[in-house]
Write a protein that holds these residues in place. Sequence first.
Motif, PDB file in Angstrom:
ATOM      1  N   ARG A 197       0.844  -1.209   0.000  1.00 15.84           N
ATOM      2  CA  ARG A 197       0.000   0.000   0.000  1.00 15.84           C
ATOM      3  C   ARG A 197       0.869   1.246   0.000  1.00 15.84           C
ATOM      4  O   ARG A 197       1.590   1.519   0.974  1.00 15.84           O
ATOM      5  CB  ARG A 197      -0.922  -0.011   1.225  1.00 15.84           C
ATOM      6  N   VAL A 198       0.827   1.988  -1.084  1.00 15.87           N
ATOM      7  CA  VAL A 198       1.626   3.217  -1.181  1.00 15.87           C
ATOM      8  C   VAL A 198       0.967   4.304  -0.323  1.00 15.87           C
ATOM      9  O   VAL A 198      -0.248   4.529  -0.415  1.00 15.87           O
ATOM     10  CB  VAL A 198       1.744   3.658  -2.657  1.00 15.87           C
ATOM     11  N   GLY A 199       1.789   4.938   0.506  1.00 14.63           N
ATOM     12  CA  GLY A 199       1.265   5.987   1.378  1.00 14.63           C
ATOM     13  C   GLY A 199       1.449   7.370   0.780  1.00 14.63           C
ATOM     14  O   GLY A 199       0.542   8.191   0.765  1.00 14.63           O
ATOM     15  N   GLU A 200       2.675   7.609   0.256  1.00 18.79           N
ATOM     16  CA  GLU A 200       2.949   8.953  -0.248  1.00 18.79           C
ATOM     17  C   GLU A 200       4.058   8.923  -1.300  1.00 18.79           C
ATOM     18  O   GLU A 200       4.825   7.967  -1.380  1.00 18.79           O
ATOM     19  CB  GLU A 200       3.358   9.903   0.896  1.00 18.79           C
ATOM     20  N   VAL A 201       4.096  10.011  -2.075  1.00 16.16           N
ATOM     21  CA  VAL A 201       5.186  10.217  -3.023  1.00 16.16           C
ATOM     22  C   VAL A 201       6.246  11.019  -2.272  1.00 16.16           C
ATOM     23  O   VAL A 201       5.919  11.988  -1.581  1.00 16.16           O
ATOM     24  CB  VAL A 201       4.691  11.006  -4.254  1.00 16.16           C
ATOM     25  N   VAL A 202       7.513  10.603  -2.387  1.00 14.27           N
ATOM     26  CA  VAL A 202       8.586  11.319  -1.688  1.00 14.27           C
ATOM     27  C   VAL A 202       9.171  12.353  -2.661  1.00 14.27           C
ATOM     28  O   VAL A 202       9.526  12.021  -3.800  1.00 14.27           O
ATOM     29  CB  VAL A 202       9.670  10.329  -1.194  1.00 14.27           C
ATOM     30  N   LEU A 203       9.219  13.595  -2.194  1.00 10.38           N
ATOM     31  CA  LEU A 203       9.660  14.691  -3.057  1.00 10.38           C
ATOM     32  C   LEU A 203      10.993  15.253  -2.559  1.00 10.38           C
ATOM     33  O   LEU A 203      11.204  15.366  -1.344  1.00 10.38           O
ATOM     34  CB  LEU A 203       8.617  15.816  -3.049  1.00 10.38           C
ATOM     35  N   GLY A 206      11.601  19.550  -5.446  1.00 17.17           N
ATOM     36  CA  GLY A 206      10.562  19.698  -6.472  1.00 17.17           C
ATOM     37  C   GLY A 206      10.421  18.510  -7.409  1.00 17.17           C
ATOM     38  O   GLY A 206       9.636  18.556  -8.346  1.00 17.17           O
ATOM     39  N   ARG A 207      11.188  17.446  -7.181  1.00 16.64           N
ATOM     40  CA  ARG A 207      11.040  16.248  -8.016  1.00 16.64           C
ATOM     41  C   ARG A 207      10.562  15.088  -7.171  1.00 16.64           C
ATOM     42  O   ARG A 207      10.841  15.014  -5.966  1.00 16.64           O
ATOM     43  CB  ARG A 207      12.394  15.843  -8.637  1.00 16.64           C
ATOM     44  N   ALA A 208       9.852  14.162  -7.822  1.00 15.32           N
ATOM     45  CA  ALA A 208       9.455  12.932  -7.124  1.00 15.32           C
ATOM     46  C   ALA A 208      10.627  11.962  -7.220  1.00 15.32           C
ATOM     47  O   ALA A 208      11.139  11.723  -8.322  1.00 15.32           O
ATOM     48  CB  ALA A 208       8.212  12.353  -7.792  1.00 15.32           C
ATOM     49  N   VAL A 209      11.046  11.437  -6.085  1.00 10.74           N
ATOM     50  CA  VAL A 209      12.212  10.526  -6.130  1.00 10.74           C
ATOM     51  C   VAL A 209      11.823   9.087  -5.815  1.00 10.74           C
ATOM     52  O   VAL A 209      12.639   8.173  -5.913  1.00 10.74           O
ATOM     53  CB  VAL A 209      13.338  10.991  -5.168  1.00 10.74           C
TER      54      VAL A 209
END
Length: 429
Positions: A197-203, A206-209
């Motif tokens: 289960r993906v919780g969040e996008v890590v930024l 300013g980029r998604a890593v």
Amino acid sequence: MRTAIVVGSGAGGAAVAKELQEGFDVLVLEAGREFRPFALNLAVPERLKRLGLLFDERHIRRLFPAMRIDKTREGMVLVRGIGTGGTTTIATGNALRLDRDLRAIGVDLDAEFAELDREVPVSTAHQNRWNETTRRLFSIFEETGLEPRPLPKMRRRESCGSCGRCVLGCPSGAKWDSREFLRAALDRGARLITGCRVGEVVLEKGRAVGVGARLGAARKFFPADIIVLAAGGIGTPVILQNSGFRLEPRLFVDPVLCVAGPWKRAFQNVDIPMPFVAERGPLILSPYFDYLSYFFNRDWPAGAGNILSLMIKLADARSGAVAGGGVEKDLTLEDTEALRSAVDLCVEILGRMGIGKSDMFFGTLNAGHPGGMLPLTSADAGTLHPRRLPENLFLADATLLPEALGKPPILTIMALAKKIAKAIRAADG
Ligand SMILES: Cc1cc2nc3c(=O)[nH]c(=O)nc-3n(C[C@H](O)[C@H](O)[C@H](O)COP(=O)(O)OP(=O)(O)OC[C@H]3O[C@@H](n4cnc5c(N)ncnc54)[C@H](O)[C@@H]3O)c2cc1C
Ligand code: SF4
């Protein structure tokens, strides 16, 4: 090769994963498990109903883990699929091209629909096997001037036994669902992790890593060059909000209300669901045996074969919100009025079948087409990338739809997802 993470394996996720694998090393992260159709004999829930032990729709997961039910604060039941194939595995297989709103903002999906035409088996041949009740209803719809038309279905007609269990997962494999695109992606080398289960996008700067996810009891970080969120009209907004993006309350859900009555030996429960449709402005009407109402709504008498039910589905106002992990969705006055007029029409049709108004009963208000929380605009039409997101973070699911369709969206979501994959590949050179 560069890595692309696709979150979710439903209509949008599986389509985007299959297309992206040609240019990327694709990793699909799926919250649910491998999909399995409802395995129990239907006599089991039938017995539980008779004993009065089924009263909260959310308990369905104990019997059928792939179906997840939430309730809005206002009590509307929200249905979605959690597992490989997403909600497509519990769909009734309707396949309609519904891209008018996308075309209006400049998104041309002709090529993608043509590809889907070649890849997905769709036909209306099921009408040759309709039972007597369905045929009679069709005639009454015609007599009422409703201009019904058979619904095209994603399925292989040779192996479909018209058993009526599409929403419980097809036992024969006749129904096409997104697991077929997922399998194609895996055959091309993509990887899949279920129960993740993906919780969040890590930024960073300013980029998604990458994404943060829960895998069993462990918290994991999965790095990626490109991230595509396709966790559905509720799942994707939750991830975006967890990642710090503010979203406006624009959720639509396509509410469904059934009007039903007793009809001896209707056997609608064992005929193809939603065999035909009639359109009336923002509404559609279609014959539909509503299993959820049958099992959980006490107004529905025991004896599934003796119930005749009509579904009303509405293209609702974009007035809901996904907030704090829950969903808020109230019907506007206009939505309520539209539903009321459709109820009158259903009462007339059932009346023409010979069912007395005082014997009729309602289904539970429910919905299964959530979307619209970050819609594409004409400014995004060229890139298919919502501009408020980092340039390497994309969406590919119902979240992008500009308006409620009030009709089956799978085919349109898949066409859009395909085009998004092409745009990502083109942008990546
Ligand atoms: C009973 C029912 C019948 C339907 N019948 C039809 C029909 O006949 N025809 C039609 O066109 N439409 C139908 N629909 C609607 C259609 O199935 C959905 O609108 C469509 O599947 C939505 O596609 P999606 O890609 O947005 O999301 P989904 O197909 O729901 O896929 C989302 C995926 O993301 C996964 N996910 C969610 N959260 C996370 C997370 N945090 N991390 C990782 N993975 C996550 C889910 O498990 C799921 O696999 C029906 C819906 C229901 C409920
Ligand atoms: S009617 Fe039965 S066999 Fe046919 S597609 Fe639906 S679930 Fe499968």
